[in-house]
Design an enzyme around this catalytic site. Structure first.
Site, PDB file in Angstrom:
ATOM      1  N   ILE A  17      20.481 -38.616 -35.347  1.00 55.08           N
ATOM      2  CA  ILE A  17      19.514 -39.472 -34.660  1.00 55.08           C
ATOM      3  C   ILE A  17      18.951 -40.448 -35.674  1.00 55.08           C
ATOM      4  O   ILE A  17      18.909 -40.185 -36.863  1.00 55.08           O
ATOM      5  CB  ILE A  17      18.361 -38.660 -34.021  1.00 55.08           C
ATOM      6  CG1 ILE A  17      17.618 -37.850 -35.086  1.00 55.08           C
ATOM      7  CG2 ILE A  17      18.878 -37.769 -32.919  1.00 55.08           C
ATOM      8  CD1 ILE A  17      16.278 -37.327 -34.628  1.00 55.08           C
ATOM      9  N   SER A  18      18.528 -41.610 -35.182  1.00 57.66           N
ATOM     10  CA  SER A  18      17.823 -42.549 -36.049  1.00 57.66           C
ATOM     11  C   SER A  18      16.339 -42.223 -35.931  1.00 57.66           C
ATOM     12  O   SER A  18      15.921 -41.440 -35.085  1.00 57.66           O
ATOM     13  CB  SER A  18      18.099 -43.985 -35.622  1.00 57.66           C
ATOM     14  OG  SER A  18      17.546 -44.220 -34.349  1.00 57.66           O
ATOM     15  N   THR A  19      15.522 -42.826 -36.771  1.00 56.12           N
ATOM     16  CA  THR A  19      14.095 -42.512 -36.739  1.00 56.12           C
ATOM     17  C   THR A  19      13.462 -42.926 -35.417  1.00 56.12           C
ATOM     18  O   THR A  19      12.516 -42.311 -34.963  1.00 56.12           O
ATOM     19  CB  THR A  19      13.367 -43.200 -37.907  1.00 56.12           C
ATOM     20  OG1 THR A  19      13.712 -44.575 -37.916  1.00 56.12           O
ATOM     21  CG2 THR A  19      13.760 -42.562 -39.220  1.00 56.12           C
TER      22      THR A  19
END
Length: 196
Positions: A17-19
């Site tokens: 996941i990205s932030t």
């Protein structure tokens, strides 16, 4: 739920996941439902080369295991990156399975999945060749126009002369670097003629 075992090993999950992205639980749920015995998870953008959990899962996988991802874009930063990873899995005798999305039929433990990835690998090789050809053509054109590639020098000849004068006055490399606004290692290399 019992853990699903691939032909000779386990299903192992990888999630990324990205932030800003909040779909981690969705990925974990899908990987758990698929029967993954263990899930590795990175929190990084796809462009970020530093993905320690990807490195960890690739090291953890054993012959006969199958790496599962929720969607294909969770694994690779580019087509070339993706093919490189999957080729590495195949070399270790590890399968690869995509759970959802347009490419959810990708399962390199099946004949169809292997065929699909051979086609993708050919496309990636073609892309690599195009990039190489464009790079060479660009360098040739730049050279013909008198342009030199690479990073610009941190210290021009005038700065090197100033550094030599300061060194002659007994100044330290650190003091010279501070006076010229460059790094100490840069001053050291300029004055000693060392590379790197």
């Amino acid at each position: 739920m019992p853990k699903i075992i691939s032909p000779t090993g386990y299903f192992i999950g990888y999630a990324r996941i990205s932030t800003e992205d909040q779909e981690a639980q969705l990925q974990r749920d899908a990987l758990t439902e698929a029967g993954c015995a263990r899930i590795f998870e990175d929190k990084a953008s796809g462009k970020n080369a530093d993905r320690p959990e990807l490195t960890a899962v690739l090291d953890y996988l054993r012959e006969g295991d199958t790496l599962c991802v929720w969607k294909l874009d969770r694994l690779g930063r580019s087509l070339i990156d993706l093919v490189t990873i999957v080729d590495g899995l195949r070399a270790k005798g590890v399968g690869f399975k995509v759970l959802t999305g347009a490419l959810s039929s990708v399962d390199t433990t099946s004949a169809d999945g292997r065929l699909f990835f051979q086609i993708i690998a050919s496309m990636a090789e073609f892309e690599r060749a195009l990039i190489k050809d464009r790079t060479i053509a660009g360098l040739v054109e730049a050279k013909a126009q008198g342009k030199v590639g690479g990073r610009p020098r941190a210290m021009d000849s005038k700065m090197v002369k100033q550094a030599q004068v300061l060194k002659g006055e007994g100044k330290s490399y650190g003091a010279i670097a501070k006076a010229l606004g460059v790094g100490q290692a840069t001053v050291y290399r300029a004055l000693t003629g060392t590379a790197g």
